[in-house]
Design a protein around this motif. Structure first.
Motif, PDB file in Angstrom:
ATOM      1  N   TYR A  41      -0.217  -1.954  -4.407  1.00 45.89           N
ATOM      2  CA  TYR A  41      -1.318  -2.780  -3.892  1.00 45.89           C
ATOM      3  C   TYR A  41      -2.459  -2.874  -4.915  1.00 45.89           C
ATOM      4  CZ  TYR A  41      -4.908  -4.709  -0.903  1.00 45.89           C
ATOM      5  OH  TYR A  41      -5.884  -5.528  -0.387  1.00 45.89           O
ATOM      6  N   SER A  42      -2.772  -1.749  -5.563  1.00 48.16           N
ATOM      7  CA  SER A  42      -3.858  -1.796  -6.560  1.00 48.16           C
ATOM      8  C   SER A  42      -3.445  -2.642  -7.770  1.00 48.16           C
ATOM      9  CB  SER A  42      -4.318  -0.392  -6.966  1.00 48.16           C
ATOM     10  OG  SER A  42      -3.267   0.300  -7.577  1.00 48.16           O
ATOM     11  N   ASN A  43      -2.139  -2.631  -8.079  1.00 46.16           N
ATOM     12  CA  ASN A  43      -1.660  -3.518  -9.150  1.00 46.16           C
ATOM     13  C   ASN A  43      -1.839  -4.988  -8.754  1.00 46.16           C
ATOM     14  OD1 ASN A  43      -0.892  -1.427 -10.755  1.00 46.16           O
ATOM     15  ND2 ASN A  43       1.310  -1.820 -10.660  1.00 46.16           N
ATOM     16  N   ARG A  86       0.833  -1.205   0.000  1.00 44.92           N
ATOM     17  CA  ARG A  86       0.000   0.000   0.000  1.00 44.92           C
ATOM     18  C   ARG A  86       0.868   1.256   0.000  1.00 44.92           C
ATOM     19  NH1 ARG A  86      -5.447  -0.877   0.590  1.00 44.92           N
ATOM     20  NH2 ARG A  86      -5.981  -2.751   1.769  1.00 44.92           N
ATOM     21  N   THR A 125      -5.474   3.633 -12.488  1.00 49.19           N
ATOM     22  CA  THR A 125      -5.435   2.190 -12.228  1.00 49.19           C
ATOM     23  C   THR A 125      -4.171   1.716 -11.532  1.00 49.19           C
ATOM     24  OG1 THR A 125      -4.560   1.830 -14.426  1.00 49.19           O
ATOM     25  CG2 THR A 125      -6.956   1.517 -14.130  1.00 49.19           C
ATOM     26  N   CYS A 126      -3.150   2.590 -11.424  1.00 50.90           N
ATOM     27  CA  CYS A 126      -1.950   2.078 -10.754  1.00 50.90           C
ATOM     28  C   CYS A 126      -1.390   3.109  -9.801  1.00 50.90           C
ATOM     29  CB  CYS A 126      -0.911   1.596 -11.766  1.00 50.90           C
ATOM     30  SG  CYS A 126      -0.661   2.718 -13.145  1.00 50.90           S
ATOM     31  N   ARG A 127      -2.252   3.506  -8.886  1.00 49.56           N
ATOM     32  CA  ARG A 127      -1.808   4.500  -7.921  1.00 49.56           C
ATOM     33  C   ARG A 127      -0.720   3.945  -7.013  1.00 49.56           C
ATOM     34  NH1 ARG A 127      -7.797   6.200  -6.641  1.00 49.56           N
ATOM     35  NH2 ARG A 127      -7.874   4.082  -7.431  1.00 49.56           N
TER      36      ARG A 127
END
Lengths: 138, 138
Positions: free
Chosen positions: B58-60, B38, B53-55
């Motif tokens: 973790y989101s990846n 994160r 989409t790739c902040r």
């Protein structure tokens, strides 16, 4: 449960590929004299936009079999011939490179599913057309 | 013969899908504490174009697992949410409808193969990055 089972779901890509393969096998078994399809014009709407690929039903027959071979081997033709259509597609695809990979994945997955469904219908229509030509009722 | 065997060919779509699935399994087994990802920024180039989409890593991680689930079920998400990216993709795809189906089939097959190869690399990079974060040498 049945609704979520991949084997029974309409939107299953692998099942759609297998369904296409069966439709082409059925077409091959039905069309014993493919030469009867020569010079019979294809009356499908999409032919207007892509004249060079569907001059007659025989060329459609050859195309559908060739695609089936690619589907069954699952080999990706990376060294595609640079035809007019491919050049146009590559130009269209350029902005896709800037798209996030998840959207791109879904785009190609949906696209492949959709084109395979269309090709399956096309195969079935061609088989029916042959039956008409030889005078056998479906 | 070996060169033409689908199982040993680099350009095999089904093998590429399986390779992706294994890479995600390996990522899951390695990343025991996904929360450590994160707020770690993703330094990949493609993030510039698709910020939402790739902040963070973790989101990846969540995205790569979600795509794996779609790949394993082989279910095509037809009712995709109409996000900004999807709207842009649909606009790009409009001229594709006029393309001959063989070129369209090859375009989506190549596209799916290519995006799956990229996602596999992304999964491996993310796994390596986690190892760096927890201080384990690869």
């Amino acid at each position: 449960m049945a609704l979520h089972c991949p084997l029974f779901n309409k939107n299953n890509l692998l099942l759609t590929l297998r369904r296409y393969s069966s439709a082409v096998s059925n077409m091959e078994q039905t069309i014993l004299l493919p030469s009867l399809l020569r010079d019979v014009p294809s009356d499908e709407l999409d032919c207007e936009a892509a004249e060079e690929t569907c001059r007659d039903l025989y060329s459609n027959y050859v195309m559908l079999k060739s695609i089936r071979n690619t589907v069954e081997s699952s080999l990706v033709p990376l060294d595609d011939h640079n035809t007019k259509n491919n050049a146009a597609l590559n130009k269209i695809a350029e902005p896709l490179l800037d798209t996030d990979p998840e959207a791109l994945f879904r785009f190609h997955l949906r696209g492949l599913f959709s084109v395979m469904s269309d090709l399956t219908k096309k195969t079935q229509n061609l088989t029916d057309k042959y039956m008409d030509i030889i005078g056998v009722a479906n």
